[in-house]
Design a protein around this motif. Structure first.
Motif, PDB file in Angstrom:
ATOM      1  N   ILE A  21     -23.724  51.215 110.443  1.00 42.44           N
ATOM      2  CA  ILE A  21     -22.848  51.393 109.281  1.00 42.44           C
ATOM      3  C   ILE A  21     -23.428  50.720 108.048  1.00 42.44           C
ATOM      4  O   ILE A  21     -23.747  49.528 108.056  1.00 42.44           O
ATOM      5  N   LYS A  22     -23.563  51.513 107.002  1.00 43.99           N
ATOM      6  CA  LYS A  22     -24.085  50.998 105.743  1.00 43.99           C
ATOM      7  C   LYS A  22     -22.929  50.586 104.854  1.00 43.99           C
ATOM      8  O   LYS A  22     -21.900  51.243 104.816  1.00 43.99           O
ATOM      9  N   ARG A  23     -23.137  49.489 104.140  1.00 42.44           N
ATOM     10  CA  ARG A  23     -22.119  49.025 103.198  1.00 42.44           C
ATOM     11  C   ARG A  23     -22.106  49.962 101.998  1.00 42.44           C
ATOM     12  O   ARG A  23     -23.112  50.119 101.307  1.00 42.44           O
ATOM     13  N   LEU A  24     -20.971  50.619 101.759  1.00 41.50           N
ATOM     14  CA  LEU A  24     -20.891  51.519 100.606  1.00 41.50           C
ATOM     15  C   LEU A  24     -20.329  50.748  99.426  1.00 41.50           C
ATOM     16  O   LEU A  24     -19.358  50.012  99.580  1.00 41.50           O
ATOM     17  N   PRO A  25     -20.928  50.910  98.239  1.00 35.61           N
ATOM     18  CA  PRO A  25     -20.394  50.190  97.081  1.00 35.61           C
ATOM     19  C   PRO A  25     -18.937  50.582  96.865  1.00 35.61           C
ATOM     20  O   PRO A  25     -18.615  51.758  96.777  1.00 35.61           O
ATOM     21  N   GLY A  26     -18.049  49.587  96.862  1.00 35.38           N
ATOM     22  CA  GLY A  26     -16.633  49.869  96.643  1.00 35.38           C
ATOM     23  C   GLY A  26     -15.920  50.390  97.884  1.00 35.38           C
ATOM     24  O   GLY A  26     -14.715  50.620  97.842  1.00 35.38           O
ATOM     25  N   GLY A  27     -16.644  50.593  98.974  1.00 41.33           N
ATOM     26  CA  GLY A  27     -16.015  51.133 100.189  1.00 41.33           C
ATOM     27  C   GLY A  27     -15.156  50.075 100.869  1.00 41.33           C
ATOM     28  O   GLY A  27     -15.632  49.004 101.222  1.00 41.33           O
ATOM     29  N   LEU A  28     -13.889  50.399 101.046  1.00 38.58           N
ATOM     30  CA  LEU A  28     -12.939  49.433 101.580  1.00 38.58           C
ATOM     31  C   LEU A  28     -13.279  49.060 103.023  1.00 38.58           C
ATOM     32  O   LEU A  28     -13.336  47.885 103.397  1.00 38.58           O
ATOM     33  N   VAL A  29     -13.497  50.080 103.842  1.00 40.25           N
ATOM     34  CA  VAL A  29     -13.677  49.835 105.269  1.00 40.25           C
ATOM     35  C   VAL A  29     -15.084  49.320 105.580  1.00 40.25           C
ATOM     36  O   VAL A  29     -15.247  48.342 106.321  1.00 40.25           O
ATOM     37  N   THR A  30     -16.104  49.938 104.995  1.00 31.94           N
ATOM     38  CA  THR A  30     -17.459  49.480 105.318  1.00 31.94           C
ATOM     39  C   THR A  30     -17.664  48.040 104.847  1.00 31.94           C
ATOM     40  O   THR A  30     -18.268  47.238 105.553  1.00 31.94           O
ATOM     41  N   ASN A  31     -17.115  47.700 103.695  1.00 32.36           N
ATOM     42  CA  ASN A  31     -17.252  46.310 103.233  1.00 32.36           C
ATOM     43  C   ASN A  31     -16.502  45.349 104.146  1.00 32.36           C
ATOM     44  O   ASN A  31     -16.985  44.264 104.443  1.00 32.36           O
ATOM     45  N   TRP A  32     -15.323  45.791 104.602  1.00 32.24           N
ATOM     46  CA  TRP A  32     -14.550  44.926 105.492  1.00 32.24           C
ATOM     47  C   TRP A  32     -15.317  44.709 106.796  1.00 32.24           C
ATOM     48  O   TRP A  32     -15.380  43.590 107.315  1.00 32.24           O
ATOM     49  N   ILE A  33     -15.914  45.780 107.293  1.00 29.19           N
ATOM     50  CA  ILE A  33     -16.683  45.661 108.543  1.00 29.19           C
ATOM     51  C   ILE A  33     -17.829  44.673 108.344  1.00 29.19           C
ATOM     52  O   ILE A  33     -18.072  43.797 109.181  1.00 29.19           O
ATOM     53  N   HIS A  34     -18.523  44.790 107.220  1.00 29.16           N
ATOM     54  CA  HIS A  34     -19.664  43.907 106.970  1.00 29.16           C
ATOM     55  C   HIS A  34     -19.235  42.453 106.797  1.00 29.16           C
ATOM     56  O   HIS A  34     -19.903  41.542 107.247  1.00 29.16           O
TER      57      HIS A  34
END
Lengths: 357, 367
Positions: free
Chosen positions: B112-125
Motif C-alpha cells: 500500500i502506497k501512501r496517497l497524498p491526502g488519502g485518509l485510509v492509506t495515511n492512517w495505515i502508514h
C-alpha cells in the motif's frame, strides 16, 4: 403556543443549528465507543437473562433472570434500536448500526416504525389530527378532540395499552380509527398486516415457544419469565414515552397554525410540545435518553448520549427566546400524565362546571 | 453435503428469528471482538502479522486471515475495512502475494502506497501496527494469468506493480512455460517497490525479462514509448496486462491499438477511479428518494450517492468507486449512466450502485 415573528423564528433556527453543527463536527471515536459499549452490555444482559431463566425454579433467580432480560430488552429498544433507527449512528458506516436496515427486538417492524415514528410523529409532532402518536387514537388528551362517551373509561384503555404496548405499537400503522370510519379499506392494509404477522409471529415464537420448548422440563417457568420481561419493557417504555409529550405543559397544535411552517416554527413546536424528566445517568440510559425528549425532538439524529451535554445550551436558547423549557422529576412529570389521562376522560363542559363549582 | 447445507439453512433461519437480523452469526460480534477479534463473524478478520517498509512511501502488510476466508487467484483484489475515528472505511487493494503463500502458510500481503491526502492509506502508514485486526472481504477481479501458458507482457506503473507481483510469484512457482516481460515504470530508482523480490524472481525464473524504467530522473520525463514495445521479443503474440496510473494506461493502450492489438488481448485493472468520457451526454435530473419522501434536482455528473448525501441522507456506502456494492439500491424508474463505463441502464426497476450511477433525466430510488 408562544407567538414569535418570522424574524425571531429565523434567529431561533440559527441558534439551534449552531448547537447541532458543533456536535456534528465533533462526532467520532467517542460516540462509536459509547454505542458499542451499549451493544456489548445488551448482548451480555440478553445472554445472561436467557441462561439464568431455566433456573428460575429458584425464586430469587427467577426475579434476577426476568429483570435481566427485561432490562436487556429495554436497553435494546430504547438506547440502541430507537436511536439507531433515527440515523444517529449512520455516519459510522457500520452495517449493524444502520438506520435503514436495523431490526429491533419488539413486535413493530423497523420499516413500520421508520414510517410512523421517524416520519409522521417527528414531522407533525403534537399536531392534533396529523400526529397519530398523540393519544395513539385510543386516548383523548386534549379538548381539541371531541369527547365521546367511551372516553369516560379511557384510563382502562391506558392501562391495557401500557401492558400490551409492543403489540399496540406494532399495530399502530393499521390506523384502526380510519378503518372504522371507512376512510381506508382493509385491503389497503393487507401488506402491512402481513409484515405485522411475520414480525409479531417471530417475536412470539422466540419468547413464548422456542425458549420454553428448548428448556422443556421448566417450560412454564421460562414462559412466565419471558412474559414478565416483555411486560417490564412494555410498562417502562410506555411510561417513558407518555412522559415525553403528554405532561401538563406539553402543548398541542392545530393543522392551520402549522401550514407551510418554517424550520424555525418546527423547532419551536418541538421545544414546546416535548417534556423532559430529570434523574441519574442510568435512568437516562434506560429511557434511551428520551428523558431529554426536548433535545431529542429538536435534534432526532444526533447521538442520544450527547443530549445531556447540549442540554445547557438548549436551555440557554430557550431562556433567550422566552420559551418554556418543560422539565421536572420523573415522579412529577408522570403524575401530570396520569392527571391528563383522567381529566380528558370527561367532556370539556363537565370539567368547566367542576372548576366553576 | 446436502444434509449439512439443509442443517445450515435451518440454523440460519432460526438465527434470524431469534436475533432479528439477516446475519445472525454476527449478533455476538461486539462481545467476541473483545475476547478475540479473530472470532468476529460479520467480515473475515485478518491479523496484521508484519508491516514491512518497501520504499519511503510504500508499506507491505503481511496479513493472516481467519481460515474461513475463501482464498484468491493471482491478480485479484480485496476490500479491506478499517475503522478510523469511529467511521468504518472500505478500500480496495490488490493482493501482492502469491496464492501459494495463502495455501501453504495462511498468509496474504497487501502493498500500500501512501496517497497524498488519502485518509485510509495515511492512517495505515501512521497507525496500523503488528497485532491489529482488520476486516477482509472476499477476493474478486478478473485480472488473471492466461491458462494454458501464453507469452505475456506486463506494463506496470508505481504501486500498480502489486497484482503483477502476485502473478509473477505464481508463474515462477509453477514454472509458467512462456516468455514473460515486465516493463515497470517508477518515478525514480528509489521508488521501486519490492526491488529485492523482483530481482530474485528474475534470477530464479529464467522466462522473466525485467525492465525497470525511471520516468523522472532525466530532464525530459521518460514515458513509455514505441521503442520499449519493439524491444519485447514476439510482442504480437503476447497477452498484455496493464496496471498503473491513468496516464500510463492510456498511453499504453494507444500504442498497443496502433499496433493492431485486439481489445481482448489487452487486460487492464483499475488503479484509480476510472471515469468514462461522459462529455456529450446531458446528465442530471430530478431524483426522487421514495423512502424519505424527498425530491432533489441535480446537474452534471454528480452520482446518486453524492446527490443523496447532499440532500442530507446517509445511505450505506463502501468503496465509492463501484467495486464493493455496499451502496446498491433499488431504482424503481428512470435511466442512470454508469460513470465507469459510460453505459446507460434500462428505464425500469433494477438494482444500481449509487456511487457510480449518474442520473440522466428523472430517477426514482427506493431510499
Amino acid at each position: 403556543m408562544k407567538k414569535m415573528t418570522e424574524t425571531q423564528l429565523a434567529e431561533l433556527e440559527t441558534d439551534l443549528n449552531t448547537i447541532r453543527d458543533e456536535v456534528l463536527a465533533d462526532l467520532g471515536e467517542r460516540d462509536a465507543r459509547y454505542i458499542r459499549r451499549m451493544v456489548r452490555l445488551h448482548r451480555s444482559l440478553e445472554a445472561g437473562g436467557r441462561i439464568m431463566m431455566p433456573f428460575g425454579f429458584i425464586p430469587p433467580v427467577f426475579v434476577a433472570a426476568t429483570a435481566t432480560l427485561g432490562i436487556a430488552k429495554i436497553l435494546e429498544n430504547m438506547e440502541i434500536g430507537h436511536n439507531v433507527m433515527h440515523g444517529q449512528y449512520d455516519w459510522m458506516n457500520d452495517p449493524s448500526l444502520h438506520s435503514q436496515t436495523y431490526e429491533w427486538d419488539t413486535v413493530c417492524t423497523g420499516d413500520s416504525w421508520r414510517r410512523t415514528h421517524n416520519y409522521e410523529h417527528h414531522t407533525y409532532t403534537n399536531i392534533i389530527g396529523k400526529d397519530r402518536d398523540y393519544g395513539y387514537a385510543v386516548l383523548r388528551l386534549t379538548d381539541d378532540e371531541p369527547w365521546k362517551p367511551w372516553h369516560a373509561l379511557q384510563f382502562i384503555n391506558y392501562i391495557l395499552l401500557s401492558v400490551f404496548f409492543q403489540w399496540g405499537v406494532g399495530l399502530h400503522e393499521l390506523e384502526t380509527e380510519k378503518l372504522r370510519s371507512r376512510e381506508i379499506s382493509w385491503r389497503e392494509k393487507l401488506p402491512f398486516l402481513k409484515e405485522f404477522a411475520r414480525k409479531g409471529g417471530r417475536q412470539a415464537f422466540k419468547d413464548y415457544v422456542f425458549f420454553p420448548l428448548v428448556t422443556f422440563p421448566v417450560a412454564p417457568i421460562v414462559l412466565a419469565g419471558n412474559v414478565g420481561a416483555n411486560l417490564i419493557r412494555n410498562l417502562w417504555s410506555s411510561t417513558v414515552i407518555f412522559c415525553g409529550h403528554f405532561t401538563q405543559d406539553a402543548e398541542t397544535f392545530t393543522e392551520e397554525e402549522c401550514e407551510g411552517e418554517s424550520k424555525g416554527h418546527w423547532y419551536l413546536r418541538q421545544l414546546t410540545g416535548s417534556s423532559n424528566f430529570t434523574g441519574g445517568r442510568w435512568l437516562h440510559i434506560l429511557s434511551g435518553h428520551l428523558s431529554y425528549q426536548v433535545e431529542h425532538h429538536v435534534f432526532p439524529d444526533l447521538p442520544a448520549h450527547r443530549y445531556p451535554e447540549i442540554s445547557g445550551k438548549v436551555q440557554a436558547v430557550c431562556r433567550k427566546h422566552g420559551i418554556h423549557y418543560n422539565t421536572g422529576s420523573f415522579a412529577k412529570q408522570y403524575g401530570t400524565v396520569v392527571k391528563r389521562v383522567l381529566r380528558y376522560s370527561l367532556p370539556e363542559k363537565l370539567m368547566g362546571m367542576a372548576r366553576a363549582a | 453435503m446436502l444434509a449439512k447445507n439443509t442443517q445450515h439453512k435451518a440454523l440460519h433461519w432460526l438465527g434470524r428469528q431469534l436475533f432479528n437480523r439477516n446475519d445472525p452469526e454476527a449478533f455476538f460480534d461486539p462481545l467476541l471482538e473483545r475476547i478475540n477479534p479473530m472470532w468476529v463473524q460479520e467480515y473475515t478478520p485478518a491479523r496484521v502479522e508484519q508491516v514491512l517498509s518497501e520504499t519511503r512511501d510504500t508499506k507491505t502488510l503481511v496479513l493472516k486471515p481467519a481460515r474461513r476466508w475463501s482464498g484468491f487467484g493471482a491478480g485479484q483484489h480485496v476490500n479491506i475495512c478499517i475503522e478510523v475515528d469511529g467511521i468504518r472505511r472500505n478500500r480496495t487493494f490488490s493482493l501482492s502475494s502469491s496464492p501459494l503463500l495463502w495455501q501453504e502458510e495462511g498468509l496474504v500481503t497487501l502493498t500500500i502506497k501512501r496517497l497524498p491526502g488519502g485518509l485510509v492509506t495515511n492512517w495505515i502508514h501512521d497507525h496500523l501496527q503488528t497485532g491489529a485486526v482488520i476486516g477482509l472481504g472476499e477476493a474478486f477481479g478478473d485480472f488473471q494469468i492466461p491458462e494454458p501458458a501464453q507469452p505475456v507482457l506486463f506494463i506496470a506503473g508505481g504501486s500498480g506493480i502489486t497484482p503483477v507481483l502476485s502473478q509473477l510469484e505464481t508463474m515462477a512457482a509453477q514454472d509458467y512455460r512462456a516468455p514473460v516481460t515486465l516493463l515497470y515504470f517508477v518515478r525514480t530508482r528509489d521508488d521501486v517497490i519490492a526491488r529485492e523480490k523482483l530481482l530474485a524472481l528474475e534470477a530464479r525464473y529464467s522466462a522473466l525479462t525485467l525492465n525497470i524504467i525511471a520516468t523522472n530522473e532525466s530532464k525530459e520525463p521518460r514515458y513509455l514509448r514505441d521503442r520499449d514495445l519493439d524491444a519485447v521479443p514476439g510482442i504480437k503474440a503476447r497477452q498484455v496486462y496493464l496496471c498503473g496510473p491513468k496516464g500510463l494506461m492510456d498511453l499504453a493502450q494507444n500504442l498497443l491499438y496502433q499496433r493492431g492489438f485486439a481489445e481482448e488481448d489487452v487486460h487492464s485493472t483499475f488503479f484509480s477511479v476510472g471515469k468514462a468520457d461522459l462529455g456529450n451526454e446531458t446528465l442530471g435530473g430530478e431524483v426522487q428518494f421514495e423512502g424519505s419522501q424527498l425530491e432533489v434536482g441535480s446537474q452534471g455528473d454528480a452520482s446518486l450517492l453524492e446527490i443523496a448525501e447532499a440532500a442530507g441522507l446517509t445511505p450505506r456506502y463502501g468503496c465509492r468507486m463501484g467495486i464493493c456494492h455496499q451502496c446498491s439500491c433499488r431504482k424503481t424508474t428512470g435511466t442512470v449512466i454508469n460513470r465507469l463505463t459510460g453505459q446507460a441502464s434500462g428505464p425500469g426497476e433494477e438494482t444500481v450502485q449509487l456511487c457510480i450511477s449518474v442520473p440522466r433525466g428523472p430517477v426514482s430510488l427506493d431510499l
